[in-house]
Design a protein around this motif. Sequence first.
Motif, PDB file in Angstrom:
ATOM      1  N   ARG A  22      25.882  38.037  32.930  1.00  0.00           N
ATOM      2  CA  ARG A  22      27.259  37.647  32.625  1.00  0.00           C
ATOM      3  C   ARG A  22      27.963  38.747  31.840  1.00  0.00           C
ATOM      4  O   ARG A  22      29.129  39.053  32.085  1.00  0.00           O
ATOM      5  CB  ARG A  22      27.271  36.339  31.820  1.00  0.00           C
ATOM      6  N   ALA A  23      27.247  39.344  30.891  1.00  0.00           N
ATOM      7  CA  ALA A  23      27.834  40.440  30.111  1.00  0.00           C
ATOM      8  C   ALA A  23      28.136  41.643  31.007  1.00  0.00           C
ATOM      9  O   ALA A  23      29.176  42.287  30.860  1.00  0.00           O
ATOM     10  CB  ALA A  23      26.880  40.840  28.978  1.00  0.00           C
ATOM     11  N   ASP A  24      27.227  41.947  31.951  1.00  0.00           N
ATOM     12  CA  ASP A  24      27.469  43.057  32.880  1.00  0.00           C
ATOM     13  C   ASP A  24      28.696  42.786  33.743  1.00  0.00           C
ATOM     14  O   ASP A  24      29.487  43.696  34.024  1.00  0.00           O
ATOM     15  CB  ASP A  24      26.243  43.281  33.766  1.00  0.00           C
ATOM     16  N   SER A  25      28.856  41.550  34.175  1.00  0.00           N
ATOM     17  CA  SER A  25      30.034  41.188  34.965  1.00  0.00           C
ATOM     18  C   SER A  25      31.309  41.417  34.168  1.00  0.00           C
ATOM     19  O   SER A  25      32.316  41.909  34.698  1.00  0.00           O
ATOM     20  CB  SER A  25      29.937  39.720  35.410  1.00  0.00           C
ATOM     21  N   LEU A  26      31.277  41.087  32.885  1.00  0.00           N
ATOM     22  CA  LEU A  26      32.437  41.329  32.020  1.00  0.00           C
ATOM     23  C   LEU A  26      32.704  42.825  31.888  1.00  0.00           C
ATOM     24  O   LEU A  26      33.865  43.261  31.905  1.00  0.00           O
ATOM     25  CB  LEU A  26      32.199  40.708  30.643  1.00  0.00           C
ATOM     26  N   VAL A  27      31.648  43.627  31.771  1.00  0.00           N
ATOM     27  CA  VAL A  27      31.795  45.076  31.625  1.00  0.00           C
ATOM     28  C   VAL A  27      32.553  45.654  32.813  1.00  0.00           C
ATOM     29  O   VAL A  27      33.525  46.410  32.647  1.00  0.00           O
ATOM     30  CB  VAL A  27      30.412  45.750  31.483  1.00  0.00           C
ATOM     31  N   TYR A  28      32.131  45.296  34.033  1.00  0.00           N
ATOM     32  CA  TYR A  28      32.764  45.860  35.222  1.00  0.00           C
ATOM     33  C   TYR A  28      34.235  45.451  35.326  1.00  0.00           C
ATOM     34  O   TYR A  28      35.099  46.275  35.655  1.00  0.00           O
ATOM     35  CB  TYR A  28      32.019  45.414  36.480  1.00  0.00           C
ATOM     36  N   LYS A  29      34.517  44.193  35.045  1.00  0.00           N
ATOM     37  CA  LYS A  29      35.894  43.707  35.196  1.00  0.00           C
ATOM     38  C   LYS A  29      36.827  44.316  34.140  1.00  0.00           C
ATOM     39  O   LYS A  29      37.916  44.801  34.457  1.00  0.00           O
ATOM     40  CB  LYS A  29      35.919  42.180  35.109  1.00  0.00           C
ATOM     41  N   VAL A  30      36.402  44.271  32.886  1.00  0.00           N
ATOM     42  CA  VAL A  30      37.278  44.748  31.815  1.00  0.00           C
ATOM     43  C   VAL A  30      37.389  46.270  31.832  1.00  0.00           C
ATOM     44  O   VAL A  30      38.458  46.823  31.537  1.00  0.00           O
ATOM     45  CB  VAL A  30      36.773  44.241  30.447  1.00  0.00           C
ATOM     46  N   PHE A  31      36.317  46.968  32.209  1.00  0.00           N
ATOM     47  CA  PHE A  31      36.419  48.424  32.283  1.00  0.00           C
ATOM     48  C   PHE A  31      37.445  48.841  33.334  1.00  0.00           C
ATOM     49  O   PHE A  31      38.141  49.849  33.166  1.00  0.00           O
ATOM     50  CB  PHE A  31      35.066  49.066  32.595  1.00  0.00           C
ATOM     51  N   GLY A  32      37.547  48.073  34.434  1.00  0.00           N
ATOM     52  CA  GLY A  32      38.580  48.368  35.428  1.00  0.00           C
ATOM     53  C   GLY A  32      39.972  48.311  34.828  1.00  0.00           C
ATOM     54  O   GLY A  32      40.822  49.165  35.118  1.00  0.00           O
ATOM     55  N   LEU A  33      40.206  47.332  33.956  1.00  0.00           N
ATOM     56  CA  LEU A  33      41.506  47.223  33.288  1.00  0.00           C
ATOM     57  C   LEU A  33      41.753  48.412  32.366  1.00  0.00           C
ATOM     58  O   LEU A  33      42.834  49.015  32.368  1.00  0.00           O
ATOM     59  CB  LEU A  33      41.577  45.915  32.495  1.00  0.00           C
ATOM     60  N   TYR A  34      40.765  48.763  31.568  1.00  0.00           N
ATOM     61  CA  TYR A  34      40.923  49.865  30.624  1.00  0.00           C
ATOM     62  C   TYR A  34      40.939  51.218  31.330  1.00  0.00           C
ATOM     63  O   TYR A  34      41.563  52.166  30.842  1.00  0.00           O
ATOM     64  CB  TYR A  34      39.813  49.831  29.575  1.00  0.00           C
TER      65      TYR A  34
ATOM     66  N   GLN B 149      26.644  27.791  30.395  1.00  0.00           N
ATOM     67  CA  GLN B 149      27.472  27.300  31.470  1.00  0.00           C
ATOM     68  C   GLN B 149      26.653  26.446  32.428  1.00  0.00           C
ATOM     69  O   GLN B 149      25.483  26.697  32.667  1.00  0.00           O
ATOM     70  CB  GLN B 149      28.089  28.485  32.219  1.00  0.00           C
ATOM     71  N   PRO B 150      27.251  25.399  32.999  1.00  0.00           N
ATOM     72  CA  PRO B 150      26.526  24.563  33.944  1.00  0.00           C
ATOM     73  C   PRO B 150      26.276  25.329  35.236  1.00  0.00           C
ATOM     74  O   PRO B 150      27.153  25.986  35.773  1.00  0.00           O
ATOM     75  CB  PRO B 150      27.487  23.391  34.174  1.00  0.00           C
ATOM     76  N   ARG B 151      25.077  25.268  35.724  1.00  0.00           N
ATOM     77  CA  ARG B 151      24.764  25.940  36.977  1.00  0.00           C
ATOM     78  C   ARG B 151      23.531  25.278  37.580  1.00  0.00           C
ATOM     79  O   ARG B 151      22.845  24.475  36.956  1.00  0.00           O
ATOM     80  CB  ARG B 151      24.505  27.433  36.758  1.00  0.00           C
ATOM     81  N   GLN B 152      23.261  25.639  38.814  1.00  0.00           N
ATOM     82  CA  GLN B 152      22.106  25.093  39.509  1.00  0.00           C
ATOM     83  C   GLN B 152      20.827  25.523  38.800  1.00  0.00           C
ATOM     84  O   GLN B 152      20.640  26.695  38.496  1.00  0.00           O
ATOM     85  CB  GLN B 152      22.093  25.600  40.957  1.00  0.00           C
TER      86      GLN B 152
ATOM     87  N   MET C 136      32.997  32.509  33.853  1.00  0.00           N
ATOM     88  CA  MET C 136      32.447  31.197  33.517  1.00  0.00           C
ATOM     89  C   MET C 136      32.171  30.354  34.767  1.00  0.00           C
ATOM     90  O   MET C 136      31.356  29.438  34.739  1.00  0.00           O
ATOM     91  CB  MET C 136      33.402  30.449  32.583  1.00  0.00           C
ATOM     92  N   PHE C 137      32.868  30.671  35.874  1.00  0.00           N
ATOM     93  CA  PHE C 137      32.646  29.942  37.118  1.00  0.00           C
ATOM     94  C   PHE C 137      31.611  30.625  38.007  1.00  0.00           C
ATOM     95  O   PHE C 137      31.252  30.092  39.050  1.00  0.00           O
ATOM     96  CB  PHE C 137      33.967  29.786  37.880  1.00  0.00           C
ATOM     97  N   GLU C 138      31.172  31.813  37.601  1.00  0.00           N
ATOM     98  CA  GLU C 138      30.126  32.491  38.354  1.00  0.00           C
ATOM     99  C   GLU C 138      28.761  31.908  37.994  1.00  0.00           C
ATOM    100  O   GLU C 138      28.551  31.436  36.882  1.00  0.00           O
ATOM    101  CB  GLU C 138      30.131  33.996  38.047  1.00  0.00           C
ATOM    102  N   HIS C 139      27.828  31.971  38.927  1.00  0.00           N
ATOM    103  CA  HIS C 139      26.474  31.470  38.674  1.00  0.00           C
ATOM    104  C   HIS C 139      25.557  32.658  38.388  1.00  0.00           C
ATOM    105  O   HIS C 139      24.693  33.016  39.194  1.00  0.00           O
ATOM    106  CB  HIS C 139      25.963  30.661  39.871  1.00  0.00           C
ATOM    107  N   ASN C 140      25.774  33.291  37.231  1.00  0.00           N
ATOM    108  CA  ASN C 140      24.939  34.420  36.844  1.00  0.00           C
ATOM    109  C   ASN C 140      23.597  33.927  36.333  1.00  0.00           C
ATOM    110  O   ASN C 140      23.479  32.826  35.785  1.00  0.00           O
ATOM    111  CB  ASN C 140      25.646  35.248  35.766  1.00  0.00           C
ATOM    112  N   GLU C 141      22.592  34.771  36.477  1.00  0.00           N
ATOM    113  CA  GLU C 141      21.223  34.353  36.185  1.00  0.00           C
ATOM    114  C   GLU C 141      20.956  34.172  34.701  1.00  0.00           C
ATOM    115  O   GLU C 141      20.198  33.301  34.302  1.00  0.00           O
ATOM    116  CB  GLU C 141      20.237  35.379  36.762  1.00  0.00           C
TER     117      GLU C 141
END
Length: 659
Positions: A390-402, A284-287, A380-385
């Motif tokens: 990025r995978a950890d961010s997905l874990v937290y978000k999707v686990f909330g749904l499940y 992803q494009p980032r600084q 994809m719009f987050e500026h993860n290192e």
Amino acid sequence: MKENVELVFEICVVIPKREAVLKGEEDFDCGNVFARELKNAGLVVDRVIGNSDEFFKVAAPLETLGRAAAELRIMKRTHIGMDLQFDMVEVDAFVKQPDGSLFSWYERFQCYCHLMHGIVNNSKSSRILKFNRREIRWEVGEHLLPKLESEIIIKQIFPLHDDKIRKKLLKTWALQWWDFTTQPVDEIYAYYGSKIAIYFAFLGMYTQWLLFPAVVGLIVYFIDYGSANLVVLPAFFIAVILWAIMFSQFWKRKNAALLARWPITYGNAVDEEYKVAGMKGNAQPRQNPMDLIKLLEADRVKGKKVFTKYEWFNHLLRIRNDALIIISIICLQLPFELAYAHLYEVLNKDIIKFGLTAIYLATIQYITKLGGKVSVKLIMFEHNENPETRADSLVYKVFGLYFMQTYIGIFYHALLHRNFGTLRKVLIQRLLISEVVQNLIETSLPYINYNYKKYAVRQNKEKEEKGSAGTFEFTSRVEKEFLKASYTASTGEELEDGLFDDFLELALQFGMILMFACAFPPAFAMSALNNIMEIRTDALKLLAMMKRPVPRASATVGAWLNIFQFLILMSICTNCALLAWLFDEEGKWKIEPGLVVILIMEHALLLIKFGFSRLVPSEPAWVRAARAKNSSQARDMYTKRLLRTISGGEKTRELKKIE
């Protein structure tokens, strides 16, 4: 750099089968050009003609891998414990892998990526390539691999199984039923990489530890203690919470021991340049942090302001995305879940309840997958290192749904209606569906998918060769591997692999058996039995039913450990509430003294939860001692070299003065 290693083809590139190349155009054919360029890069290529595609099996001699590793400046563990950039000249200074090889599977994969992506048109003019009478212009300085992918000439790139090692692992791992939880973790690491090896080490330890609460839970459930039940259930609850706290802390120790045993170093910029999703450089494009560092060196005041702004902007962006997911859950998913739970409670006929559950499961799966797609878009719009954050961010978000999907109906029965008979039925149904049915789906779908693809290829081949005698057969192993499913996540495959689903299944199981431990103690035994099967079926799935996964950099279970810690805290609260209402419902305790006892128990367990990490160190003593020894050796070596350099410099200056 000599090493007696058998050359193994580890990467496969797939292109469609082409029409016969016209005489005189062989040098311009895309397949021939690609094979020639791979050989020029130092790779070994074996071309296999399949029934509908052509396969380029790629291997790399040790010298080629060493050159690529040096160009990538890969950090490797040395014999003094320090991680230094790889140098072919000083190869003996670096620690070898547990299987005796110089490079790990992850490092080899990065070298393949570098070599294959590094093929560019270095000539002084553009070159014309031909593919099925179609002309493709390869411009000066353009990379060949992305060009062929954009022209849909390269269909897929995937790692190949090593048949010799695969058969050995099938015998010693997937089909080893006598020892329930023992696994060849070092061999799994060498073949699949650290992330998959750590998952199976975690699953094995979790299953071993489950045996204790499984036995105790069965004893508590099936033996009638009479009036002593007032003491037995709280004692069981305290025991399983302490068990969970100890498990999470002792897993940290085991994880540290594994990392000390495996020479893992991931301090490279390689992972950003070559994304693991099919070797495509789609980061992803980032600084660029290096630009910020240059700005800081040029203007310290301005650089600090830019760094601070960049840091807080990224932090607030992640908070905004998490808030959007939470609001979506509350506004969209929560009412649907509560409506289902209420209807399940008031309906009388089991057949209607079964139909309602079927409709609910189909609908909620769609809603959850939709939420997962939205989560990926936000990430994809987050500026993860790096890919791991990025995978950890997905874990937290999707686990909330499940989490909402899995537990809200159970909370409804447990905490609002306080109907413990219905609660036990719901727990049994959920455990059977989530464990038995889930395992059947996991093992059967890849097999069905693989056989369907073989059938489709067979049908197409028979149509092309009408009237030909004989039975159609797949002659090449590489084509069979190509038809197998990839090890990808059902949600967010751009960011995660199939381990996401496996860890999600474990986390949901852990929460279900722990948060409602007092309501249904035998759940631990059901989960232990399921996990024993899970170890072997997951191994069989990876070895026989799917392509070899792309290796990912990971030294821990990542965000999943935080999820397990969160579930332990939730379990303390939910079980305390269950005990208070259960005893009040039976008329054994008055609610006032019951609440006092439960509150004391809750606060004591929370104190133990946060204080236990102080009592049990996260690392074994031998790991800390080895690190201290390595650090001391490195410091002594650098000190001596620095002193020699200073001494030599002083002598040189004195000689110049004399002259």
